[in-house]
Design a protein around this motif. Structure first.
Motif, PDB file in Angstrom:
ATOM      1  N   ARG A 148      37.987  62.751 -29.140  1.00 31.82           N
ATOM      2  CA  ARG A 148      37.393  61.983 -28.296  1.00 31.82           C
ATOM      3  C   ARG A 148      38.311  60.420 -29.415  1.00 31.82           C
ATOM      4  N   PRO A 149      38.494  59.491 -28.768  1.00 33.26           N
ATOM      5  CA  PRO A 149      38.743  58.099 -30.227  1.00 33.26           C
ATOM      6  C   PRO A 149      37.286  58.060 -31.261  1.00 33.26           C
ATOM      7  N   ASN A 150      36.208  58.640 -30.707  1.00 34.10           N
ATOM      8  CA  ASN A 150      35.658  58.525 -32.275  1.00 34.10           C
ATOM      9  C   ASN A 150      35.322  59.775 -32.664  1.00 34.10           C
ATOM     10  N   THR A 151      36.230  60.655 -32.601  1.00 32.06           N
ATOM     11  CA  THR A 151      36.274  61.934 -33.285  1.00 32.06           C
ATOM     12  C   THR A 151      36.913  61.778 -35.432  1.00 32.06           C
ATOM     13  N   ARG A 152      36.543  62.915 -36.000  1.00 34.07           N
ATOM     14  CA  ARG A 152      37.163  61.916 -37.082  1.00 34.07           C
ATOM     15  C   ARG A 152      37.145  62.933 -38.169  1.00 34.07           C
ATOM     16  N   ALA A 153      37.476  64.431 -37.787  1.00 35.76           N
ATOM     17  CA  ALA A 153      37.571  65.532 -38.247  1.00 35.76           C
ATOM     18  C   ALA A 153      37.466  66.757 -37.513  1.00 35.76           C
ATOM     19  N   PHE A 154      38.626  67.427 -37.789  1.00 30.12           N
ATOM     20  CA  PHE A 154      38.834  69.138 -36.906  1.00 30.12           C
ATOM     21  C   PHE A 154      38.139  69.974 -38.299  1.00 30.12           C
ATOM     22  N   PHE A 155      37.794  70.859 -37.835  1.00 35.16           N
ATOM     23  CA  PHE A 155      37.059  71.777 -38.981  1.00 35.16           C
ATOM     24  C   PHE A 155      36.898  72.878 -38.283  1.00 35.16           C
ATOM     25  N   ALA A 156      37.706  74.437 -38.652  1.00 30.26           N
ATOM     26  CA  ALA A 156      37.337  75.511 -39.139  1.00 30.26           C
ATOM     27  C   ALA A 156      37.437  76.483 -40.230  1.00 30.26           C
ATOM     28  N   HIS A 177      45.768  66.011 -36.595  1.00 29.97           N
ATOM     29  CA  HIS A 177      46.717  64.923 -36.593  1.00 29.97           C
ATOM     30  C   HIS A 177      47.313  63.971 -35.402  1.00 29.97           C
ATOM     31  N   ALA A 178      48.027  64.495 -34.647  1.00 28.58           N
ATOM     32  CA  ALA A 178      47.959  63.814 -32.904  1.00 28.58           C
ATOM     33  C   ALA A 178      46.954  62.929 -32.463  1.00 28.58           C
ATOM     34  N   ALA A 179      45.493  63.513 -33.344  1.00 28.49           N
ATOM     35  CA  ALA A 179      45.102  62.846 -32.935  1.00 28.49           C
ATOM     36  C   ALA A 179      44.058  61.422 -33.990  1.00 28.49           C
ATOM     37  N   GLY A 180      45.186  61.553 -34.583  1.00 28.46           N
ATOM     38  CA  GLY A 180      44.473  60.416 -35.637  1.00 28.46           C
ATOM     39  C   GLY A 180      43.121  60.652 -36.690  1.00 28.46           C
ATOM     40  N   VAL A 181      43.176  62.390 -36.981  1.00 26.26           N
ATOM     41  CA  VAL A 181      42.291  63.016 -37.656  1.00 26.26           C
ATOM     42  C   VAL A 181      42.827  63.886 -38.897  1.00 26.26           C
ATOM     43  N   PRO A 182      42.039  64.410 -39.563  1.00 25.17           N
ATOM     44  CA  PRO A 182      42.478  65.342 -40.864  1.00 25.17           C
ATOM     45  C   PRO A 182      41.672  66.600 -40.224  1.00 25.17           C
ATOM     46  N   LEU A 183      42.367  67.567 -40.711  1.00 24.90           N
ATOM     47  CA  LEU A 183      42.150  68.745 -40.532  1.00 24.90           C
ATOM     48  C   LEU A 183      41.205  69.306 -41.696  1.00 24.90           C
ATOM     49  N   VAL A 184      40.089  70.010 -41.614  1.00 27.36           N
ATOM     50  CA  VAL A 184      39.229  69.998 -42.925  1.00 27.36           C
ATOM     51  C   VAL A 184      38.911  72.352 -43.017  1.00 27.36           C
ATOM     52  N   VAL A 185      39.912  72.608 -43.953  1.00 30.96           N
ATOM     53  CA  VAL A 185      38.683  73.862 -43.238  1.00 30.96           C
ATOM     54  C   VAL A 185      38.248  74.842 -44.084  1.00 30.96           C
ATOM     55  N   ASP A 186      36.957  75.688 -44.134  1.00 32.38           N
ATOM     56  CA  ASP A 186      37.194  76.339 -45.209  1.00 32.38           C
ATOM     57  C   ASP A 186      37.365  77.553 -45.031  1.00 32.38           C
ATOM     58  N   ALA A 237      40.965  50.423 -39.433  1.00 31.66           N
ATOM     59  CA  ALA A 237      39.799  49.874 -38.964  1.00 31.66           C
ATOM     60  C   ALA A 237      39.320  51.417 -38.447  1.00 31.66           C
ATOM     61  N   ARG A 238      39.588  52.874 -38.362  1.00 33.80           N
ATOM     62  CA  ARG A 238      39.170  54.016 -38.293  1.00 33.80           C
ATOM     63  C   ARG A 238      38.417  54.679 -39.337  1.00 33.80           C
ATOM     64  N   TRP A 239      38.937  53.961 -40.513  1.00 38.28           N
ATOM     65  CA  TRP A 239      38.045  54.787 -41.910  1.00 38.28           C
ATOM     66  C   TRP A 239      37.632  53.920 -42.428  1.00 38.28           C
ATOM     67  N   PRO A 240      36.662  52.636 -42.428  1.00 38.93           N
ATOM     68  CA  PRO A 240      35.925  51.384 -43.065  1.00 38.93           C
ATOM     69  C   PRO A 240      35.410  52.178 -44.323  1.00 38.93           C
ATOM     70  N   GLN A 241      34.672  53.304 -44.618  1.00 38.00           N
ATOM     71  CA  GLN A 241      34.525  53.735 -45.669  1.00 38.00           C
ATOM     72  C   GLN A 241      35.388  53.311 -46.561  1.00 38.00           C
ATOM     73  N   PHE A 242      36.360  53.774 -46.900  1.00 36.63           N
ATOM     74  CA  PHE A 242      37.633  53.565 -47.717  1.00 36.63           C
ATOM     75  C   PHE A 242      38.118  52.755 -47.790  1.00 36.63           C
ATOM     76  N   THR A 243      38.657  52.275 -46.476  1.00 37.21           N
ATOM     77  CA  THR A 243      39.721  50.900 -46.019  1.00 37.21           C
ATOM     78  C   THR A 243      38.927  49.239 -46.636  1.00 37.21           C
ATOM     79  N   GLN A 244      37.470  49.280 -46.410  1.00 41.75           N
ATOM     80  CA  GLN A 244      36.900  48.001 -47.034  1.00 41.75           C
ATOM     81  C   GLN A 244      36.102  48.075 -47.901  1.00 41.75           C
ATOM     82  N   PRO A 245      35.487  46.830 -48.182  1.00 45.25           N
ATOM     83  CA  PRO A 245      34.721  47.271 -49.905  1.00 45.25           C
ATOM     84  C   PRO A 245      33.540  47.480 -50.006  1.00 45.25           C
ATOM     85  N   PHE A 246      33.604  48.627 -51.389  1.00 48.74           N
ATOM     86  CA  PHE A 246      32.096  49.058 -50.981  1.00 48.74           C
ATOM     87  C   PHE A 246      31.044  48.233 -52.097  1.00 48.74           C
ATOM     88  N   PRO A 247      30.378  47.146 -51.399  1.00 47.76           N
ATOM     89  CA  PRO A 247      28.985  46.815 -52.271  1.00 47.76           C
ATOM     90  C   PRO A 247      28.782  47.477 -53.543  1.00 47.76           C
TER      91      PRO A 247
END
Length: 433
Positions: A148-156, A177-186, A237-247
Motif C-alpha cells: 500500500r502507499p503507507n507500507t513501510r517494510a516487508f518482513f520474512a 523495492h518496487a513498492a519503495g520499501v526495504p526487505l527485512v529478514v530474520d 517524505a516517506r521517511w521523515p524520521q531520517f530526513t527531517q530534523p531530529f529535535p
C-alpha cells in the motif's frame, strides 16, 4: 576498538572482527565492560557525544564496548555497514520494524513465522496502530497485492520456524523495492554461515542471537544489521524520521549526518527506540554471544549435516507421515534451497507423526537425548510440539496457514552423534506401535 582485516574470509572475521589488542592490560580476549555509565573527559566531550557530533560511550542502556565488538563482528559477517545489539531476538524484531513503521502505517509479513513474532505483529503492533498483512511467503503475487502507499517494510524469515520453509529472498526483495520499501529478514536459523541475505537483495537483517549465534542456550540476545543497501533519501517524505530534523539531538538530520554508510537507520533505532524502550543487552551476555560466534561456521556445518541425516531417516520411517526439510528431494523448498542455501539448509525442521496429534505426548516424553525445550540452535538437540507451545495461540486454520498441523513435531539438532540421535527417535517412534 575496530580492527580492519585484510582477509575477507568468513572464519577469520568470526574470530577477529571488531577487536584489537593493545588495550590497557593487553587482554587477548574481549573484556566484559561491566559498567552502567562512562566518565567524560570534559564538558565539551559530553555535549558532543550526546548531540551525536562525536562517537563515544554515554550510558550502557544505549551501548557498551563489549556490545560494540559483537555488533561490529556480526556486521562484518553479513557485509553490513553497522549492527545494533539488543536484549533478545524479539526486541531486535521490534526495534527494526518500529524504526520503519509508525502509527497509521503498514507492514507486509510472511505467515510462516515463529509464533512469538506472529504475536508481536498481529497483536502488539495493532495496539501501536500499525497494520500488518500476512501473506503466504511463496505467493509472490500476494506480496505485490498487499503493498500500500503507507507500507513501510516487508518482513520474512530466510528459513521458517518450524517448517524450514525457504524464502525466495531475491524475488521478494525485488517486489519490496518496487513498492519503495526495504526487505527485512530474520536470518536466525540460517545465520550468515549459511546465507548472507545482502547477496540476494535484502536490506536489513535481524537475529535472535540466543540461538545459533550464541549456540549454547545460555544467554538472551538480539541483533539488527543494516546492510547499507536501502536509500531512505530517495523519497524523503516517506521517511521523515531520517530526513527531517531530529529535535532531541539538536535538530540533526540523520540522513545528512550518517546516510547509508553510517546507518541513519540504526542511529535512529538507538537514539530513540533503544534509549526510550530500554531493550539493552548486558555486557556479560554480549561476551557470551561473542564466544559462540567464534565457532559459528563449525557448529552450523555439523548441525546442518546432522539435521539432513535425521530428516532422511524420518522420511523413510513408517511412523512419520510428512517431513519438512528443504534438503530432501520433493520438499517444496528443495529447489530454492539449492540457490539460497548451498552450504546447508539449517538444523531446525519439523515432521508429522503418522499416528496423529494424539501420539505427540507419548512420543515427546519417550525421547531420552532430545530435551523438551522452547529454544532452537543449542549445542544440545531439542524437541517441541509447536501447536501446544510456541504456536499455541493459533487455531487449526492458523496452523494450516503457518504450514503445519497438531501432529507436527519440531526438532533442533545439536552436536551429539547423529547415530545416537537417530536411535533415540527410532526407539520413541517404536513406542507408538
Amino acid at each position: 576498538m575496530t580492527r580492519e582485516l585484510s582477509s575477507e574470509r568468513f572464519a577469520t572475521r568470526q574470530v577477529r572482527s571488531g577487536f584489537r589488542t593493545g588495550l590497557p592490560q593487553n587482554p587477548a580476549v574481549v573484556p566484559i565492560y561491566q559498567t552502567a555509565a562512562y566518565e567524560f573527559a570534559s564538558f565539551a566531550e559530553a555535549e558532543a557525544i550526546f548531540s551525536l557530533r562525536r562517537k563515544g560511550n554515554l550510558y550502557s542502556r544505549t551501548g557498551n564496548p563489549t556490545q560494540t565488538v559483537l555488533e561490529e563482528r556480526i556486521a562484518a559477517l553479513d557485509g553490513g555497514v553497522a549492527a545494533l545489539a539488543t536484549a533478545s531476538g524479539q526486541s531486535a524484531v521490534l526495534v527494526a520494524l518500529l524504526t520503519l513503521a509508525r502509527n497509521g502505517e503498514h507492514i507486509v509479513a510472511a505467515r510462516q513465522l515463529y509464533g512469538g513474532t506472529l504475536d508481536l505483529l498481529t497483536d502488539t503492533f495493532a495496539d501501536f496502530g500499525i497494520d500488518v498483512t500476512l501473506v503466504d511467503q511463496n505467493d509472490l503475487d500476494a506480496w505485490r497485492a498487499a503493498a500500500r502507499p503507507n507500507t513501510r517494510a516487508f518482513f520474512a524469515e530466510t528459513i521458517g520456524n518450524p517448517t524450514a520453509s525457504v524464502l525466495a529472498v531475491q524475488e521478494v526483495a525485488d517486489i519490496a523495492h518496487a513498492a519503495g520499501v526495504p526487505l527485512v529478514v530474520d536470518n536466525t536459523v540460517a545465520t550468515p554461515a549459511l546465507q548472507r541475505p545482502k547477496e540476494f537483495g535484502a536490506d536489513i537483517v535481524v537475529y535472535s542471537a540466543t540461538k545459533l549465534l550464541g549456540g549454547h542456550g545460555s544467554s538472551l540476545a538480539g541483533l539488527v544489521v543494516d546492510l547499507g543497501t536501502f536509500d531512505f533519501g530517495a523519497e524523503p517524505a516517506r521517511w521523515p524520521q531520517f530526513t527531517q530534523p531530529f529535535p532531541r539531538v539538536g535538530d540533526v538530520v540523520l540522513w545528512e549526518a550518517f546516510g547509508q554508510a553510517g546507518s541513519a537507520f540504526l542511529a535512529y533505532a538507538k537514539v530513540k527506540l533503544v534509549h526510550d524502550l530500554g531493550p539493552s543487552l548486558s555486557p556479560f551476555n554480549a561476551f557470551q554471544i561473542i564466544q559462540g560466534v567464534e565457532t559459528l561456521d563449525l557448529r552450523v556445518a555439523r548441525q546442518s549435516g546432522t539435521a539432513l541425516r535425521v530428516a532422511e531417516f524420518l522420511a523413510g520411517h513408517p511412523g512419520v507421515s510428512v517431513v519438512r526439510h528443504p534438503g530432501l528431494p520433493g520438499d517444496p523448498g528443495h529447489e530454492a534451497a539449492k540457490r539460497y542455501l548451498p552450504r546447508g539448509a539449517g538444523s531446525v525442521f519439523s515432521f508429522d507423526l503418522a499416528a496423529g496429534a494424539k501420539a505427540a505426548p507419548a512420543f515427546v516424553d519417550g525421547l531420552e537425548l532430545f530435551a523438551l525445550v522452547a529454544n532452537i540452535g543449542d549445542a544440545r538437540s531439542l524437541v517441541i510440539h509447536p501447536a501446544t507451545t510456541t504456536h499455541s495461540h493459533l487455531g487449526d486454520e492458523g496452523l494450516a496457514g503457518a504450514g503445519f498441523t497438531r501432529a507436527t513435531i519440531r526438532l533442533s539438532l545439536g552436536l551429539e552423534d547423529p547415530d545416537d540421535l537417530i536411535a533415540d527417535l527410532d526407539r520413541s517412534l517404536g513406542l507408538l506401535g
